[in-house]
Design a protein around this motif. Structure first.
Motif, PDB file in Angstrom:
ATOM      1  N   GLY A  70       0.806  -1.209   0.000  1.00  0.00           N
ATOM      2  CA  GLY A  70       0.000   0.000   0.000  1.00  0.00           C
ATOM      3  C   GLY A  70       0.843   1.264   0.000  1.00  0.00           C
ATOM      4  O   GLY A  70       0.422   2.308   0.497  1.00  0.00           O
ATOM      5  N   TYR A  71       2.040   1.189  -0.564  1.00  0.00           N
ATOM      6  CA  TYR A  71       2.955   2.331  -0.607  1.00  0.00           C
ATOM      7  C   TYR A  71       2.691   3.155  -1.870  1.00  0.00           C
ATOM      8  O   TYR A  71       3.350   3.002  -2.890  1.00  0.00           O
ATOM      9  CB  TYR A  71       4.403   1.845  -0.599  1.00  0.00           C
ATOM     10  CG  TYR A  71       4.886   1.311   0.728  1.00  0.00           C
ATOM     11  CD1 TYR A  71       4.074   1.320   1.864  1.00  0.00           C
ATOM     12  CD2 TYR A  71       6.170   0.799   0.854  1.00  0.00           C
ATOM     13  CE1 TYR A  71       4.525   0.831   3.079  1.00  0.00           C
ATOM     14  CE2 TYR A  71       6.635   0.303   2.072  1.00  0.00           C
ATOM     15  CZ  TYR A  71       5.807   0.318   3.179  1.00  0.00           C
ATOM     16  OH  TYR A  71       6.257  -0.167   4.380  1.00  0.00           O
ATOM     17  N   ALA A  72       1.744   4.048  -1.790  1.00  0.00           N
ATOM     18  CA  ALA A  72       1.328   4.833  -2.956  1.00  0.00           C
ATOM     19  C   ALA A  72       2.436   5.762  -3.459  1.00  0.00           C
ATOM     20  O   ALA A  72       2.627   5.918  -4.676  1.00  0.00           O
ATOM     21  CB  ALA A  72       0.080   5.644  -2.625  1.00  0.00           C
ATOM     22  N   ASP A  73       3.162   6.385  -2.527  1.00  0.00           N
ATOM     23  CA  ASP A  73       4.223   7.318  -2.933  1.00  0.00           C
ATOM     24  C   ASP A  73       5.323   6.594  -3.697  1.00  0.00           C
ATOM     25  O   ASP A  73       5.813   7.078  -4.727  1.00  0.00           O
ATOM     26  CB  ASP A  73       4.829   8.005  -1.702  1.00  0.00           C
ATOM     27  CG  ASP A  73       3.843   8.963  -1.040  1.00  0.00           C
ATOM     28  OD1 ASP A  73       2.867   9.358  -1.712  1.00  0.00           O
ATOM     29  OD2 ASP A  73       4.052   9.304   0.137  1.00  0.00           O
ATOM     30  N   GLU A  74       5.716   5.421  -3.205  1.00  0.00           N
ATOM     31  CA  GLU A  74       6.752   4.658  -3.874  1.00  0.00           C
ATOM     32  C   GLU A  74       6.269   4.129  -5.232  1.00  0.00           C
ATOM     33  O   GLU A  74       7.037   4.030  -6.191  1.00  0.00           O
ATOM     34  CB  GLU A  74       7.219   3.484  -3.000  1.00  0.00           C
ATOM     35  CG  GLU A  74       8.105   3.880  -1.832  1.00  0.00           C
ATOM     36  CD  GLU A  74       7.322   4.411  -0.634  1.00  0.00           C
ATOM     37  OE1 GLU A  74       6.092   4.612  -0.770  1.00  0.00           O
ATOM     38  OE2 GLU A  74       7.924   4.635   0.431  1.00  0.00           O
ATOM     39  N   GLU A  75       4.967   3.809  -5.306  1.00  0.00           N
ATOM     40  CA  GLU A  75       4.410   3.369  -6.587  1.00  0.00           C
ATOM     41  C   GLU A  75       4.507   4.476  -7.626  1.00  0.00           C
ATOM     42  O   GLU A  75       4.792   4.221  -8.796  1.00  0.00           O
ATOM     43  CB  GLU A  75       2.958   2.935  -6.411  1.00  0.00           C
ATOM     44  CG  GLU A  75       2.779   1.586  -5.727  1.00  0.00           C
ATOM     45  CD  GLU A  75       1.341   1.117  -5.778  1.00  0.00           C
ATOM     46  OE1 GLU A  75       0.954   0.543  -6.813  1.00  0.00           O
ATOM     47  OE2 GLU A  75       0.618   1.334  -4.788  1.00  0.00           O
ATOM     48  N   LYS A  76       4.288   5.717  -7.203  1.00  0.00           N
ATOM     49  CA  LYS A  76       4.405   6.852  -8.126  1.00  0.00           C
ATOM     50  C   LYS A  76       5.846   7.015  -8.602  1.00  0.00           C
ATOM     51  O   LYS A  76       6.103   7.293  -9.780  1.00  0.00           O
ATOM     52  CB  LYS A  76       3.929   8.135  -7.447  1.00  0.00           C
ATOM     53  CG  LYS A  76       2.429   8.202  -7.223  1.00  0.00           C
ATOM     54  CD  LYS A  76       2.029   9.505  -6.546  1.00  0.00           C
ATOM     55  CE  LYS A  76       0.537   9.552  -6.284  1.00  0.00           C
ATOM     56  NZ  LYS A  76       0.137  10.810  -5.577  1.00  0.00           N
ATOM     57  N   LEU A  77       6.790   6.836  -7.685  1.00  0.00           N
ATOM     58  CA  LEU A  77       8.199   6.943  -8.056  1.00  0.00           C
ATOM     59  C   LEU A  77       8.589   5.841  -9.056  1.00  0.00           C
ATOM     60  O   LEU A  77       9.314   6.090 -10.018  1.00  0.00           O
ATOM     61  CB  LEU A  77       9.084   6.852  -6.811  1.00  0.00           C
ATOM     62  CG  LEU A  77       8.991   8.035  -5.836  1.00  0.00           C
ATOM     63  CD1 LEU A  77       9.798   7.742  -4.570  1.00  0.00           C
ATOM     64  CD2 LEU A  77       9.503   9.317  -6.499  1.00  0.00           C
ATOM     65  N   LEU A  78       8.089   4.645  -8.816  1.00  0.00           N
ATOM     66  CA  LEU A  78       8.373   3.534  -9.721  1.00  0.00           C
ATOM     67  C   LEU A  78       7.713   3.772 -11.080  1.00  0.00           C
ATOM     68  O   LEU A  78       8.300   3.451 -12.126  1.00  0.00           O
ATOM     69  CB  LEU A  78       7.882   2.214  -9.123  1.00  0.00           C
ATOM     70  CG  LEU A  78       8.180   0.956  -9.952  1.00  0.00           C
ATOM     71  CD1 LEU A  78       9.685   0.777 -10.146  1.00  0.00           C
ATOM     72  CD2 LEU A  78       7.576  -0.284  -9.287  1.00  0.00           C
ATOM     73  N   ALA A  79       6.518   4.348 -11.069  1.00  0.00           N
ATOM     74  CA  ALA A  79       5.832   4.653 -12.328  1.00  0.00           C
ATOM     75  C   ALA A  79       6.635   5.681 -13.126  1.00  0.00           C
ATOM     76  O   ALA A  79       6.712   5.601 -14.365  1.00  0.00           O
ATOM     77  CB  ALA A  79       4.425   5.185 -12.049  1.00  0.00           C
ATOM     78  N   GLY A  80       7.258   6.637 -12.414  1.00  0.00           N
ATOM     79  CA  GLY A  80       8.101   7.626 -13.083  1.00  0.00           C
ATOM     80  C   GLY A  80       9.301   6.967 -13.751  1.00  0.00           C
ATOM     81  O   GLY A  80       9.667   7.299 -14.879  1.00  0.00           O
ATOM     82  N   PHE A  81       9.892   6.009 -13.045  1.00  0.00           N
ATOM     83  CA  PHE A  81      11.013   5.272 -13.632  1.00  0.00           C
ATOM     84  C   PHE A  81      10.550   4.470 -14.847  1.00  0.00           C
ATOM     85  O   PHE A  81      11.228   4.449 -15.884  1.00  0.00           O
ATOM     86  CB  PHE A  81      11.641   4.334 -12.601  1.00  0.00           C
ATOM     87  CG  PHE A  81      12.628   3.372 -13.209  1.00  0.00           C
ATOM     88  CD1 PHE A  81      13.916   3.793 -13.544  1.00  0.00           C
ATOM     89  CD2 PHE A  81      12.258   2.049 -13.478  1.00  0.00           C
ATOM     90  CE1 PHE A  81      14.812   2.910 -14.128  1.00  0.00           C
ATOM     91  CE2 PHE A  81      13.167   1.171 -14.059  1.00  0.00           C
ATOM     92  CZ  PHE A  81      14.443   1.607 -14.376  1.00  0.00           C
ATOM     93  N   SER A  82       9.417   3.795 -14.718  1.00  0.00           N
ATOM     94  CA  SER A  82       8.905   2.964 -15.817  1.00  0.00           C
ATOM     95  C   SER A  82       8.680   3.795 -17.075  1.00  0.00           C
ATOM     96  O   SER A  82       8.998   3.353 -18.189  1.00  0.00           O
ATOM     97  CB  SER A  82       7.605   2.279 -15.405  1.00  0.00           C
ATOM     98  OG  SER A  82       7.827   1.376 -14.345  1.00  0.00           O
ATOM     99  N   LYS A  83       8.149   4.991 -16.888  1.00  0.00           N
ATOM    100  CA  LYS A  83       7.904   5.872 -18.032  1.00  0.00           C
ATOM    101  C   LYS A  83       9.218   6.276 -18.694  1.00  0.00           C
ATOM    102  O   LYS A  83       9.359   6.211 -19.926  1.00  0.00           O
ATOM    103  CB  LYS A  83       7.148   7.120 -17.569  1.00  0.00           C
ATOM    104  CG  LYS A  83       6.857   8.116 -18.681  1.00  0.00           C
ATOM    105  CD  LYS A  83       6.128   9.338 -18.145  1.00  0.00           C
ATOM    106  CE  LYS A  83       5.891  10.360 -19.254  1.00  0.00           C
ATOM    107  NZ  LYS A  83       5.208  11.570 -18.755  1.00  0.00           N
TER     108      LYS A  83
END
Length: 292
Positions: free
Chosen positions: A93-106
């Protein structure tokens, strides 16, 4: 009855506490797994970037192909790691880290697009192949042309100076073409390459005119040498045409330019994403978990 009620309450409390501790341990294990995946992701991304750079800088076709293969394999491992980390972060449930990972994925998707272009160009090695032609077969043909002209005998002593002058002029024009080959291979400017090709064409015409002028001036015994020189000149110009075609492709130059410009920017962006993600995960732990 009161004793029984108290006993049941105690059992329930112990069970609840035990479940809470189990949840904490499971969560901490997930956090540790997320950290390990993020660290592994950083290492793998560095490996794929390094392998791609080696493919660009390789001095043989075999090495370039091998490094390109290595880069693509590690890149696939990076993508798999991203998917595993995404699942772990979602579970936590780590939403902030998910956003950071999504930034990397992009950014990594754009990096892969550029990397595919770079690797595709790098393995063609057209500039390297053109360079090998220049210093190998083309050099041999030019030397054969020079050597054949050295053996010419004038038809009469009075023509000796003329034969020598025309031979020297023919050799010089071929050398002029050779001098232009290196800059042509290294340059990426279409207009500059066109100007050099025009200079080469002028020199080629001059060399052919010198050979034609030598025909009536040499002794019959030298006709075979003149034909050898003519064949060597044709071979040289055919190789020069191949060299120009390879140089025009400019795959090594373009792959290096992409690596140093657009791809470098995306590499730095991906590295920044991963540093932020690792820093965020490093702050997670006991302080962010509560027993139920």
């Amino acid at each position: 009855m009161r004793v029984l009620r108290a006993f049941l309450v105690g059992v329930f409390a112990v069970a609840t506490l035990g479940c809470g501790r189990e949840d904490v341990n499971a969560t901490l294990q997930k956090v540790s797994q997320a950290r390990e995946l993020a660290a592994s992701l950083t290492v793998q991304f560095t490996m794929t970037s390094d392998a791609a750079n080696r493919a660009v800088m390789a001095d043989t076709d075999e090495a370039s192909v091998e490094f390109a293969k290595e880069s693509r394999e590690v890149s696939a491992a990076v993508q798999k790691n991203v998917e595993q980390l995404q699942a772990t972060l979602t579970t936590l449930g780590y939403a902030d880290e998910e956003k950071l990972l999504a930034g990397f994925s992009k950014n990594f998707a754009e990096y892969k697009r550029l990397d595919d272009s770079v690797l595709g160009l790098a393995v063609e090695n057209t500039n390297l192949k053109a360079q090998r032609l220049a210093f190998g077969p083309a050099q041999d043909a030019a030397n054969a042309f020079r050597d054949a002209l050295k053996t010419l005998t004038p038809a009469s002593p009075a023509d000796a100076w003329h034969v020598e002058a025309l031979s020297a002029s023919a050799v010089m024009t071929v050398r002029e073409i050779q001098v232009l080959q290196g800059p042509h291979i290294a340059d990426a400017d279409e207009a500059v390459m066109t100007r050099m090709e025009q200079q080469m064409a002028t020199s080629q015409t001059a060399a052919r005119k010198s050979l034609d002028a030598l025909g009536p001036l040499v002794a019959p015994a030298s006709r075979a040498s003149l034909q050898t020189a003519s064949a060597a000149l044709k071979r040289f110009m055919d190789l020069n045409a191949q060299l120009i075609a390879l140089s025009r492709r400019n795959t090594n130059v373009h792959s290096l330019m992409l690596s140093l410009d657009e791809k470098r920017k995306m590499t730095l962006a991906c590295q920044d994403n991963l540093r932020e993600l690792q820093a965020a995960l490093a702050k997670r732990g006991y302080s962010g978990i509560r027993e139920r």
